[in-house]
Design a protein around this motif. Structure first.
Motif, PDB file in Angstrom:
ATOM      1  N   LEU A 225     -78.391  30.767  92.270  1.00 40.84           N
ATOM      2  CA  LEU A 225     -78.445  32.216  92.424  1.00 40.84           C
ATOM      3  C   LEU A 225     -77.238  32.702  93.216  1.00 40.84           C
ATOM      4  CD1 LEU A 225     -79.859  35.025  92.449  1.00 40.84           C
ATOM      5  CD2 LEU A 225     -81.012  34.247  94.544  1.00 40.84           C
ATOM      6  N   HIS A 226     -76.968  32.050  94.347  1.00 43.22           N
ATOM      7  CA  HIS A 226     -75.832  32.438  95.183  1.00 43.22           C
ATOM      8  C   HIS A 226     -74.527  32.332  94.392  1.00 43.22           C
ATOM      9  CE1 HIS A 226     -73.516  33.124  98.795  1.00 43.22           C
ATOM     10  NE2 HIS A 226     -72.846  32.008  98.582  1.00 43.22           N
ATOM     11  N   LYS A 227     -74.395  31.277  93.636  1.00 42.25           N
ATOM     12  CA  LYS A 227     -73.194  31.083  92.823  1.00 42.25           C
ATOM     13  C   LYS A 227     -73.054  32.216  91.802  1.00 42.25           C
ATOM     14  CE  LYS A 227     -70.903  27.350  90.290  1.00 42.25           C
ATOM     15  NZ  LYS A 227     -71.068  25.947  89.849  1.00 42.25           N
TER      16      LYS A 227
ATOM     17  N   GLN B 201     -69.557  24.405  99.023  1.00 40.33           N
ATOM     18  CA  GLN B 201     -70.580  25.448  98.969  1.00 40.33           C
ATOM     19  C   GLN B 201     -71.985  24.859  98.982  1.00 40.33           C
ATOM     20  OE1 GLN B 201     -70.239  28.759  99.361  1.00 40.33           O
ATOM     21  NE2 GLN B 201     -68.115  28.219  99.779  1.00 40.33           N
ATOM     22  N   ARG B 202     -72.166  23.720  98.327  1.00 40.99           N
ATOM     23  CA  ARG B 202     -73.479  23.076  98.353  1.00 40.99           C
ATOM     24  C   ARG B 202     -73.815  22.607  99.772  1.00 40.99           C
ATOM     25  NH1 ARG B 202     -77.049  21.984  94.791  1.00 40.99           N
ATOM     26  NH2 ARG B 202     -75.704  22.258  92.988  1.00 40.99           N
ATOM     27  N   ALA B 203     -72.836  22.051 100.478  1.00 40.31           N
ATOM     28  CA  ALA B 203     -73.062  21.612 101.863  1.00 40.31           C
ATOM     29  C   ALA B 203     -73.411  22.818 102.742  1.00 40.31           C
ATOM     30  CB  ALA B 203     -71.837  20.881 102.394  1.00 40.31           C
TER      31      ALA B 203
ATOM     32  N   ALA C 253     -74.547  35.290  91.878  1.00 42.15           N
ATOM     33  CA  ALA C 253     -74.490  36.627  92.482  1.00 42.15           C
ATOM     34  C   ALA C 253     -73.268  36.836  93.368  1.00 42.15           C
ATOM     35  CB  ALA C 253     -75.762  36.882  93.292  1.00 42.15           C
ATOM     36  N   MET C 254     -72.844  35.793  94.053  1.00 42.97           N
ATOM     37  CA  MET C 254     -71.784  35.954  95.062  1.00 42.97           C
ATOM     38  C   MET C 254     -70.570  35.071  94.826  1.00 42.97           C
ATOM     39  SD  MET C 254     -72.911  38.281  97.104  1.00 42.97           S
ATOM     40  CE  MET C 254     -71.778  38.084  98.469  1.00 42.97           C
ATOM     41  N   GLY C 255     -70.620  34.205  93.834  1.00 48.26           N
ATOM     42  CA  GLY C 255     -69.553  33.233  93.626  1.00 48.26           C
ATOM     43  C   GLY C 255     -68.181  33.832  93.494  1.00 48.26           C
ATOM     44  N   HIS C 256     -68.051  34.939  92.769  1.00 50.02           N
ATOM     45  CA  HIS C 256     -66.717  35.516  92.598  1.00 50.02           C
ATOM     46  C   HIS C 256     -66.182  36.106  93.894  1.00 50.02           C
ATOM     47  CE1 HIS C 256     -69.568  38.708  91.524  1.00 50.02           C
ATOM     48  NE2 HIS C 256     -68.647  39.579  91.839  1.00 50.02           N
ATOM     49  N   TYR C 257     -67.052  36.591  94.783  1.00 47.24           N
ATOM     50  CA  TYR C 257     -66.592  37.086  96.087  1.00 47.24           C
ATOM     51  C   TYR C 257     -66.159  35.920  96.971  1.00 47.24           C
ATOM     52  CZ  TYR C 257     -68.869  41.385  94.581  1.00 47.24           C
ATOM     53  OH  TYR C 257     -69.251  42.495  93.876  1.00 47.24           O
ATOM     54  N   VAL C 258     -66.973  34.874  96.990  1.00 46.12           N
ATOM     55  CA  VAL C 258     -66.630  33.678  97.765  1.00 46.12           C
ATOM     56  C   VAL C 258     -65.316  33.096  97.263  1.00 46.12           C
ATOM     57  CG1 VAL C 258     -67.347  31.314  98.313  1.00 46.12           C
ATOM     58  CG2 VAL C 258     -69.036  33.163  98.358  1.00 46.12           C
ATOM     59  N   ALA C 259     -65.164  33.018  95.948  1.00 44.53           N
ATOM     60  CA  ALA C 259     -63.933  32.469  95.373  1.00 44.53           C
ATOM     61  C   ALA C 259     -62.720  33.311  95.757  1.00 44.53           C
ATOM     62  CB  ALA C 259     -64.059  32.376  93.853  1.00 44.53           C
TER      63      ALA C 259
END
Length: 157
Positions: free
Chosen positions: A20-22, A40-42, A24-30
């Motif tokens: 879900l995080h990936k 990210q998993r850690a 919903a938010m993955g492009h912002y984190v990237a």
């Protein structure tokens, strides 16, 4: 109108919440840090505490995650994420309004942090009466926002 409910997270929800995080938010984190699945998993594994998390369901289907801390002086929204398939349907607005109502009943502010790069979320919170009160983090990457029930205080202007 969709049936929106909450259920307590369980350890088996960890993978759902990571994916879900990936989504919903993955492009912002990237855009800020770069997305490295292993890192990210850690990070997720360190922060996923099922007893503090709730899974948002829509018509009985897992659709998001919510983390709220009821502190002594405030209600802190630590995370609200909806899968992109469920965004833009008024679900987030219903959840935010419920949290606003809860904070008002407690006589407290509702506080949250949003990534500055996430202009869509920032605008969403402003539409719901939140005001920016600070920027923090490396290069001011996060915006602290507050909803105050009733009349705005001088801090909210």
């Amino acid at each position: 109108m969709n049936a929106v409910a909450m259920r307590p997270a369980v350890p088996a929800d960890s993978e759902f919440c990571f994916q879900l995080h990936k989504a919903a938010m993955g492009h912002y984190v990237a855009a800020i840090w770069g997305w490295d699945d292993e890192d990210q998993r850690a990070y997720h594994d360190r922060g996923f505490e099922p007893d503090r998390w709730q899974v948002i369901t829509v018509d009985g289907v897992d659709a998001g995650a919510l983390v709220v801390e009821y502190r002594e002086t405030e209600v802190y929204l630590g995370r609200i994420e909806l899968h992109p398939h469920y965004q833009g349907r008024g679900i987030g607005a219903r959840l935010i309004q419920s949290l606003i109502d809860t904070a008002a009943q407690r006589g407290q502010h509702l506080i949250l942090d949003v990534l500055a790069i996430n202009t869509r979320a920032h605008a969403f919170y402003r539409r719901h009466g939140f005001r920016e009160v600070a920027r923090h983090g490396e290069n001011n990457r996060k915006i602290r926002m507050r909803f105050t029930a009733g009349r705005p205080t001088s801090e909210d202007r």
